[in-house]
Design a protein around this motif. Structure first.
Motif, mmCIF file in Angstrom:
data_model
loop_
_atom_site.group_PDB
_atom_site.id
_atom_site.type_symbol
_atom_site.label_atom_id
_atom_site.label_comp_id
_atom_site.label_asym_id
_atom_site.label_seq_id
_atom_site.Cartn_x
_atom_site.Cartn_y
_atom_site.Cartn_z
ATOM 1 N N ARG A 11 -17.841 -15.000 -17.399
ATOM 2 C CA ARG A 11 -17.324 -13.822 -18.086
ATOM 3 C C ARG A 11 -16.481 -12.989 -17.125
ATOM 4 O O ARG A 11 -16.792 -12.899 -15.940
ATOM 5 C CB ARG A 11 -18.473 -12.975 -18.638
ATOM 6 C CG ARG A 11 -19.272 -13.665 -19.731
ATOM 7 C CD ARG A 11 -20.496 -12.865 -20.105
ATOM 8 N NE ARG A 11 -21.280 -13.519 -21.127
ATOM 9 C CZ ARG A 11 -21.140 -13.296 -22.439
ATOM 10 N NH1 ARG A 11 -20.257 -12.412 -22.873
ATOM 11 N NH2 ARG A 11 -21.880 -13.937 -23.315
ATOM 12 N N ILE A 12 -15.424 -12.383 -17.659
ATOM 13 C CA ILE A 12 -14.638 -11.452 -16.861
ATOM 14 C C ILE A 12 -15.108 -10.032 -17.153
ATOM 15 O O ILE A 12 -15.961 -9.820 -18.012
ATOM 16 C CB ILE A 12 -13.130 -11.624 -17.112
ATOM 17 C CG1 ILE A 12 -12.798 -11.503 -18.604
ATOM 18 C CG2 ILE A 12 -12.665 -12.971 -16.592
ATOM 19 C CD1 ILE A 12 -11.331 -11.637 -18.905
ATOM 20 N N PHE A 13 -14.560 -9.049 -16.457
ATOM 21 C CA PHE A 13 -15.186 -7.732 -16.377
ATOM 22 C C PHE A 13 -15.409 -7.054 -17.723
ATOM 23 O O PHE A 13 -16.367 -6.312 -17.900
ATOM 24 C CB PHE A 13 -14.375 -6.824 -15.448
ATOM 25 C CG PHE A 13 -13.035 -6.430 -15.976
ATOM 26 C CD1 PHE A 13 -12.854 -5.235 -16.643
ATOM 27 C CD2 PHE A 13 -11.936 -7.262 -15.809
ATOM 28 C CE1 PHE A 13 -11.609 -4.863 -17.141
ATOM 29 C CE2 PHE A 13 -10.681 -6.901 -16.295
ATOM 30 C CZ PHE A 13 -10.519 -5.706 -16.962
ATOM 31 N N TRP A 14 -14.534 -7.286 -18.713
ATOM 32 C CA TRP A 14 -14.706 -6.600 -19.999
ATOM 33 C C TRP A 14 -15.544 -7.407 -20.980
ATOM 34 O O TRP A 14 -15.922 -6.926 -22.040
ATOM 35 C CB TRP A 14 -13.359 -6.274 -20.631
ATOM 36 C CG TRP A 14 -12.386 -7.419 -20.690
ATOM 37 C CD1 TRP A 14 -11.339 -7.646 -19.840
ATOM 38 C CD2 TRP A 14 -12.356 -8.496 -21.635
ATOM 39 N NE1 TRP A 14 -10.676 -8.803 -20.187
ATOM 40 C CE2 TRP A 14 -11.273 -9.334 -21.294
ATOM 41 C CE3 TRP A 14 -13.139 -8.827 -22.736
ATOM 42 C CZ2 TRP A 14 -10.960 -10.490 -22.009
ATOM 43 C CZ3 TRP A 14 -12.826 -9.972 -23.457
ATOM 44 C CH2 TRP A 14 -11.747 -10.788 -23.086
ATOM 45 N N ASP A 15 -15.840 -8.654 -20.635
ATOM 46 C CA ASP A 15 -16.594 -9.542 -21.517
ATOM 47 C C ASP A 15 -18.053 -9.542 -21.069
ATOM 48 O O ASP A 15 -18.545 -10.492 -20.463
ATOM 49 C CB ASP A 15 -15.992 -10.947 -21.427
ATOM 50 C CG ASP A 15 -16.717 -11.965 -22.301
ATOM 51 O OD1 ASP A 15 -17.492 -11.537 -23.177
ATOM 52 O OD2 ASP A 15 -16.507 -13.166 -22.087
ATOM 53 N N VAL A 16 -18.758 -8.464 -21.363
ATOM 54 C CA VAL A 16 -20.116 -8.288 -20.851
ATOM 55 C C VAL A 16 -21.151 -8.827 -21.830
ATOM 56 O O VAL A 16 -20.967 -8.767 -23.046
ATOM 57 C CB VAL A 16 -20.405 -6.787 -20.548
ATOM 58 C CG1 VAL A 16 -19.551 -6.318 -19.398
ATOM 59 C CG2 VAL A 16 -20.152 -5.925 -21.785
ATOM 60 N N ASP A 17 -22.217 -9.364 -21.291
ATOM 61 C CA ASP A 17 -23.266 -9.972 -22.092
ATOM 62 C C ASP A 17 -24.332 -8.931 -22.408
ATOM 63 O O ASP A 17 -25.397 -8.877 -21.796
ATOM 64 C CB ASP A 17 -23.880 -11.160 -21.335
ATOM 65 C CG ASP A 17 -24.859 -11.935 -22.191
ATOM 66 O OD1 ASP A 17 -24.877 -11.719 -23.431
ATOM 67 O OD2 ASP A 17 -25.599 -12.761 -21.639
ATOM 68 N N ARG A 18 -24.037 -8.065 -23.379
ATOM 69 C CA ARG A 18 -24.965 -7.018 -23.775
ATOM 70 C C ARG A 18 -24.618 -6.559 -25.186
ATOM 71 O O ARG A 18 -23.622 -6.969 -25.753
ATOM 72 C CB ARG A 18 -24.916 -5.858 -22.793
ATOM 73 C CG ARG A 18 -23.610 -5.095 -22.805
ATOM 74 C CD ARG A 18 -23.563 -4.048 -21.705
ATOM 75 N NE ARG A 18 -22.335 -3.261 -21.770
ATOM 76 C CZ ARG A 18 -21.846 -2.574 -20.747
ATOM 77 N NH1 ARG A 18 -22.464 -2.571 -19.589
ATOM 78 N NH2 ARG A 18 -20.725 -1.875 -20.875
#
Length: 235
Positions: free
Chosen positions: A225-232
């Motif tokens: 994942r890149i910085f804006w694609d957060v797993d939450r």
């Protein structure tokens, strides 16, 4: 086109194609699909962005319901035939009042093991009493459709929010780099290419890959994942 991409070798290559080679069959749809302009930014996307901002509690200058409606009203695919907008609008009221999803089952004509019921379980009609996640799913699902033909932007929205819901991925081992958590996930990014220059390659090694490895990231892989694609949660 390489031999591996031909219909003769892989018939499924044609699954996503539009069979609109006959102008006389439906000239309005034919023109919309084949003469679609290139957009700098679609106005429907602006309205859907404001709808999302409104459900997040930001001051968008209006309600989420109003912006959602405006997004749908302007989501038609522009074409060189002026009648197309009227063709779209004549079905819009009925579409915006769909409260339940169509009970649709995808049928693979080549392999019934791939048949799968739709994973989208929401309607289209806006309901202010819906939970925030349902509201967001409605916004992004309609935004995803309206973004056509901008596939990259639509992919970005799917990665950012998890919507629209996607069919499970089959046979990911055929093309995965080993980090792909199928079938629930979609590919998160495209691995970094070689720059062709020693300076560019060094920059990727020194800054690009370490950034992808930060905070428990995998590195330069499809599933990182890149910085804006957060797993939450979205909220």
């Amino acid at each position: 086109m390489t031999p591996g991409q031909t219909v003769i070798v892989n018939p499924r290559v044609a699954y996503s194609g539009f069979q609109l080679d006959d102008y006389d069959a439906d000239p309005i749809i034919y023109s919309a699909m084949n003469d679609a302009p290139c957009y700098y930014f679609k106005v429907s996307e602006l309205h859907f962005l404001r709808a999302e901002g409104a459900i997040r509690g930001w001051d968008m200058g209006g309600s989420a319901a109003d912006f959602y409606r405006k997004g749908l009203e302007t989501a038609q695919l522009e074409c060189r035939m002026q009648d197309y907008k009227h063709y779209y609008l004549q079905y819009l009221d009925d579409y915006m009042n769909v409260t339940e999803p169509i009970d649709y089952v995808y049928v693979d004509p080549m392999d019934s093991r791939n048949n799968h019921p739709s994973v989208t379980k929401i309607g289209v009609k806006w309901n202010d009493s819906d939970p925030l996640e349902i509201k967001l799913e409605k916004i992004i699902t309609q935004k995803y459709i309206a973004l056509y033909p901008y596939g990259n932007e639509a992919w970005t929205e799917a990665r950012r929010t998890g919507y629209p819901k996607m069919f499970p991925v089959l046979n990911a081992e055929d093309y995965s780099d080993g980090t792909y958590s199928y079938p629930e996930e979609i590919i998160r990014r495209i691995p970094l290419p070689g720059s062709g220059s020693s300076e560019g390659d060094a920059d990727i090694v020194k800054s690009g890959i370490p950034a992808l490895q930060a905070d428990g990231g995998f590195g330069d892989y499809q599933y990182s994942r890149i910085f804006w694609d957060v797993d939450r949660s979205n909220f």
